[in-house]
Design an enzyme around this catalytic site. Structure first.
Site, PDB file in Angstrom:
ATOM      1  N   ARG A 278      33.690  45.633  36.591  1.00  0.00           N
ATOM      2  CA  ARG A 278      34.862  46.116  35.864  1.00  0.00           C
ATOM      3  C   ARG A 278      34.403  47.031  34.738  1.00  0.00           C
ATOM      4  NH1 ARG A 278      38.161  43.331  31.131  1.00  0.00           N
ATOM      5  NH2 ARG A 278      39.675  44.987  30.904  1.00  0.00           N
TER       6      ARG A 278
ATOM      7  N   HIS B  23      41.105  50.980  27.789  1.00  0.00           N
ATOM      8  CA  HIS B  23      40.386  49.978  26.999  1.00  0.00           C
ATOM      9  C   HIS B  23      40.139  50.594  25.617  1.00  0.00           C
ATOM     10  CE1 HIS B  23      37.768  46.162  27.543  1.00  0.00           C
ATOM     11  NE2 HIS B  23      37.840  46.419  26.243  1.00  0.00           N
TER      12      HIS B  23
ATOM     13  N   GLU C 109      44.185  44.115  27.035  1.00  0.00           N
ATOM     14  CA  GLU C 109      44.547  43.412  25.805  1.00  0.00           C
ATOM     15  C   GLU C 109      45.467  44.184  24.866  1.00  0.00           C
ATOM     16  OE1 GLU C 109      41.116  41.923  23.759  1.00  0.00           O
ATOM     17  OE2 GLU C 109      40.611  40.527  25.352  1.00  0.00           O
TER      18      GLU C 109
ATOM     19  N   TYR D 232      38.137  33.600  25.318  1.00  0.00           N
ATOM     20  CA  TYR D 232      36.909  33.339  24.567  1.00  0.00           C
ATOM     21  C   TYR D 232      36.915  32.040  23.774  1.00  0.00           C
ATOM     22  CZ  TYR D 232      35.563  38.120  25.645  1.00  0.00           C
ATOM     23  OH  TYR D 232      35.207  39.256  26.311  1.00  0.00           O
TER      24      TYR D 232
ATOM     25  N   GLU E 240      37.493  38.734  31.536  1.00  0.00           N
ATOM     26  CA  GLU E 240      36.455  38.667  30.501  1.00  0.00           C
ATOM     27  C   GLU E 240      36.289  37.224  30.054  1.00  0.00           C
ATOM     28  OE1 GLU E 240      36.940  41.090  26.974  1.00  0.00           O
ATOM     29  OE2 GLU E 240      37.541  42.840  28.169  1.00  0.00           O
TER      30      GLU E 240
END
Ligand code: FCB
Length: 454
Positions: free
Chosen positions: A86, A132, A177, A305, A364
């Site tokens: 990616r 991004h 995001e 995360y 991610e």
């Protein structure tokens, strides 16, 4: 070679199913460098870094120099046995002024064609993210994501990408995001383009979702059969107590951090019931907008995360909740993010229960630690291995409980420029010496490769 840590027996590539995508992720500004090479235009991050706003005054001008070294990086991926990669496309590399009328930069397109061809040749499936965070500076000067014109600018760019690269790239992620780039970039000014204000944040949020819907339709019109999704940030929340106030605070936290950019896309509307300040979006909503925002994506990408413990805080403007500091004894990464693998399970179960979302990918997951090359020439990163083992175990648990999880991308392939934190925060499974650009696979890379292979 499996790194320094034994792999638990249940954790093997094959337990996730034969067609599970095993990959690694990166983003253009964080690795490419070549910030003004071959006709690329400036992005908001080029400007932000030139103003010295990144820690240590770091700049992505060279970064990992992936632009010139992509062939070596693809070879490393092949050695690791990755099935998918990616990366993101730099909008100002293709459209230096952001729009088609400003001219298309063929050399920029050539770079992504050569990258995709190299990946395919190595048996690695390309996954491209359209946005991004590196908005063309020229578009920010015209209002950026806070301007309704972004809907046309972005969908033109999206269609261009599919027209020019769609024959080589089957998998597409429209946004990365939105919560982070909108809150940090347009709400509190911590990231580029350093703009602030609740109204601006809400307006930009609405136009971003609208732009995403329009772009997805434009991509589909350009080429049928694309595998199309979008990626959101997620944060697992836990209540500070079982009191109704803390539970309500947790629901607001969830609406803000997890649902704001997912629910409207899948026809559930803005989650204003749990977070009344979102009603502020209404003044920007025009007829048909809420329909246009909806799109039947084939998958939702989950970036994950860490977790937070949430408590009611009536005095907090708009939000009415606050996050507690992690306990002193909690395990944390170099970012200060608490390590709590069970949170991933919780998030996967949550979105796995949305009937409108056909499949999930973890796009991610990973951790920063202060890695160094040791005297034996290797990089020993047992904490990262433990982190990955913990989170993958929870991913497998969710999959075994019926969540349609179809892939996992570790963040990140390479150490890179961690946005405002600069080069000091190392997330790679491959170490990069930013002076010499030398790549050294860490123990975690060997561990990941062995896990996939099993
Ligand atoms: C995510 C970003 C990614 C990287 C990781 C650590 O929010 O998408 O680019 O910076 O965090």
């Amino acid at each position: 070679m499996t790194g320094t840590r034994e792999i638990p027996s249940e954790l093997r590539g094959s337990s996730f199913g034969q067609d599970f995508a095993w990959g690694a992720a990166t983003a253009a500004y964080q690795i490419e460098g070549a910030w003004n090479a071959d006709g690329k235009g400036p992005s908001i991050w080029d400007e932000f870094s030139r103003k010295g706003k990144i820690r240590n005054r770091d700049r992505g001008d060279e970064a990992c120099d992936h632009y010139h070294r992509f062939a070596q990086d693809v070879a490393l991926m092949r050695e690791l046995g990755l099935g998918a990669y990616r990366f993101s496309i730099s909008w100002p590399r293709l459209l230096p002024e952001g729009t088609l009328s400003g001219g298309v930069n063929r050399k920029g397109l050539d770079f992504y064609r050569r990258l995709a061809e190299a990946l395919l040749e190595a048996g690695i499936k390309p996954w491209a993210t359209l946005y991004h965070w590196d908005l063309p500076l020229a578009l920010e000067q015209r209002g950026g994501w806070a301007s309704r014109d972004i809907v046309n600018w972005f969908s033109d760019y999206a269609a261009l990408c599919v027209r020019e690269l769609g024959d080589l790239i089957p998998n597409w992620i429209v946004l990365n995001e939105p919560f982070i780039f909108l809150l940090l970039g347009y709400g509190i000014g911590y990231h580029a383009p350093s703009r602030r204000g609740l109204r601006r944040f809400l307006r930009a949020s609405h136009y971003t979702l609208l732009a995403q819907g329009r772009a997805a339709r434009a991509m589909q019109a350009e080429k049928s059969g694309l595998h199309l999704g979008t990626t959101v940030s997620t944060l697992a929340g836990y209540p500070a107590s079982d009191s109704p106030k803390d539970l309500a605070a947790l629901a607001s936290h969830d609406a803000f951090f997890n649902r704001l950019y997912v629910d409207p896309v899948f026809g559930r509307g803005y989650p204003a019931g749990e977070l009344p300040m979102l009603r502020g979006v209404d003044r920007y909503v025009e007829a048909n907008d809420l329909q246009e925002i909806q799109f039947p994506f084939q998958f939702l990408g989950i970036n994950h995360y860490s977790r937070k413990i949430v408590r009611r805080a009536w005095w907090m403007p708009y939000l009415r909740f606050r996050e507690l500091r992690p306990a002193k004894t909690a395990e944390k990464t170099a970012m200060g993010w608490e390590i709590h693998p069970e949170g991933l399970f919780q998030i996967l179960k949550k979105f796995g229960s949305y009937g409108e979302i056909p499949a999930l990918y973890i796009t991610e997951n990973g951790a920063a630690f202060p890695d160094v090359v040791s005297s034996d020439g290797k990089v020993h990163d047992p904490e990262r291995i433990r982190y990955l083992e913990g989170y993958l175990t929870q991913a497998l648990r969710a999959k075994n409980e019926g969540v349609n999880l179809k892939g996992y991308f570790v963040w990140s392939l390479l150490d890179n420029l961690e946005w405002r934190e600069g080069f000091a925060k190392r997330f790679g499974i491959i170490h990069v010496d930013f002076e010499t650009k030398k790549r050294t696979p860490k123990d975690s890379a060997a561990w990941y490769a062995a896990m996939i292979r099993r």
